[in-house]
Design an enzyme around this catalytic site. Sequence first.
Site, short mmCIF file in Angstrom:
data_model
loop_
_atom_site.label_atom_id
_atom_site.label_comp_id
_atom_site.label_asym_id
_atom_site.label_seq_id
_atom_site.Cartn_x
_atom_site.Cartn_y
_atom_site.Cartn_z
N LYS A 121 38.54 44.76 40.54
CA LYS A 121 38.70 46.19 40.86
C LYS A 121 39.98 46.45 41.62
O LYS A 121 40.61 47.50 41.44
CB LYS A 121 37.49 46.70 41.67
CG LYS A 121 36.26 46.86 40.80
CD LYS A 121 35.22 47.73 41.47
CE LYS A 121 34.04 47.98 40.55
NZ LYS A 121 32.92 48.60 41.19
N LYS A 208 33.03 43.60 29.85
CA LYS A 208 31.73 44.21 30.18
C LYS A 208 31.75 45.71 29.86
O LYS A 208 32.77 46.36 30.09
CB LYS A 208 31.50 43.98 31.68
CG LYS A 208 30.14 44.31 32.19
CD LYS A 208 30.09 44.13 33.70
CE LYS A 208 30.79 45.26 34.41
NZ LYS A 208 30.52 45.38 35.84
N LYS A 211 31.36 51.75 33.44
CA LYS A 211 31.51 53.20 33.67
C LYS A 211 32.98 53.57 33.77
O LYS A 211 33.36 54.70 33.46
CB LYS A 211 30.88 53.58 35.01
CG LYS A 211 29.40 53.39 35.12
CD LYS A 211 28.98 53.63 36.58
CE LYS A 211 27.58 53.16 36.87
NZ LYS A 211 27.30 52.97 38.28
#
Length: 345
Positions: A121, A208, A211
């Site tokens: 992230k 993956k 969102k």
Amino acid sequence: MKIDLKSKQPRRRIFSGIQPTGNLHIGNYLGAIKNWTKLQEEDDCIYSIVDLHAMTVPSNVLEIKHSTLEVTAAVIASGIDQKKSILFNQSSVPQHSELAWIFNCISKIGWLNRMTQFKEKAGKKRDNATVGLFSYPVLMAADILLYRATHVPVGEDQKQHLELTRDIAQTFNTMFHNQIDKKFFSLPEPIILGPAKRIMSLRDGMKKMSKSDISDASRINLMDEKDVISSKVKKAKTDPYPIPDNINDLEGRHEAINLINIYASFSNKNVEDILIEFSGKGFSYLKNNLSDLIINEISPLTREMRHLMNNKDEIIKILIDGSNKAQEIADVVLKDIKKIIGLNF
Ligand code: TYM
């Protein structure tokens, strides 16, 4: 002299959380929420919409109120029943933040530096990431241990965070073993179930489903209309080879494996049976069936979500009620923790 404690270690207590960020998708549903609903039939379950976690990415904050209501609506529409489970938003139980601070003071920077989700992230601009994003797994440990939870249903991506939670629990137990008779925290076990533990992007079987993926075509959102679901499934990346009759022959075919796993999860069948059923056929055939399966399960849920979003007061009432119940448990446990440390007299 050993300290007298008020909180009791439950035999089996479930805790899990989900971030209120937009674009809830079938990965969240199959990997987590669907299992939550099954567990509430047997176990003592506490589920949280973890709004403080969502704040670790500043851009999420602008949408946080709407997203909290929408994600709560999704969880209720999926079958979480407030008579069976406690459902609340994290920030309304301030004990989470207080325990996170205590855990910050016994956690090592080296542990957090190893967290792959932080590395992913934060990306290359690590110095620009927030301190909250870095210490996020410590808050997650606080979420779980504040209720002395014993089991945590999650998707595979959360496994490393669960290992850290166990390290923190163990460190606490060791540090304060002189003050209490038994170990205060049991080490929580992850519950990672079935073929949906890691649903991958529809555009790239190595990534993956997420969102935050900029491509909306990479995921099926719980709010997608039927025709959007069909079109995303139709366009999902596959390969030109037919479906084999055994798992070994799927090796290296990441997109194919992903579609079979999604099919298995929605049909409640095992992968072996699906391969036998579709063996020799092309993916276009499986995709038609898959669209129907997804639409049949997701559409009623989407309808109920929309209905709830038109009755926001109902959602808010459920959250307030859940927060009161969660706080009752959290208060007793945190008081005990502070007593053990020597912070409460
Ligand atoms: P979050 O909000 O990213 O995801 C919620 C749940 O969905 C699962 N999940 C997936 N499962 C399968 N395939 C996927 N592609 C996929 N994407 C997401 C996640 O594993 C998760 O179970 N840190 C957590 C939230 C959290 C939490 C907690 C969880 C905060 N405190 C305490 C458990 C216990 C998170 O970001 O989940």
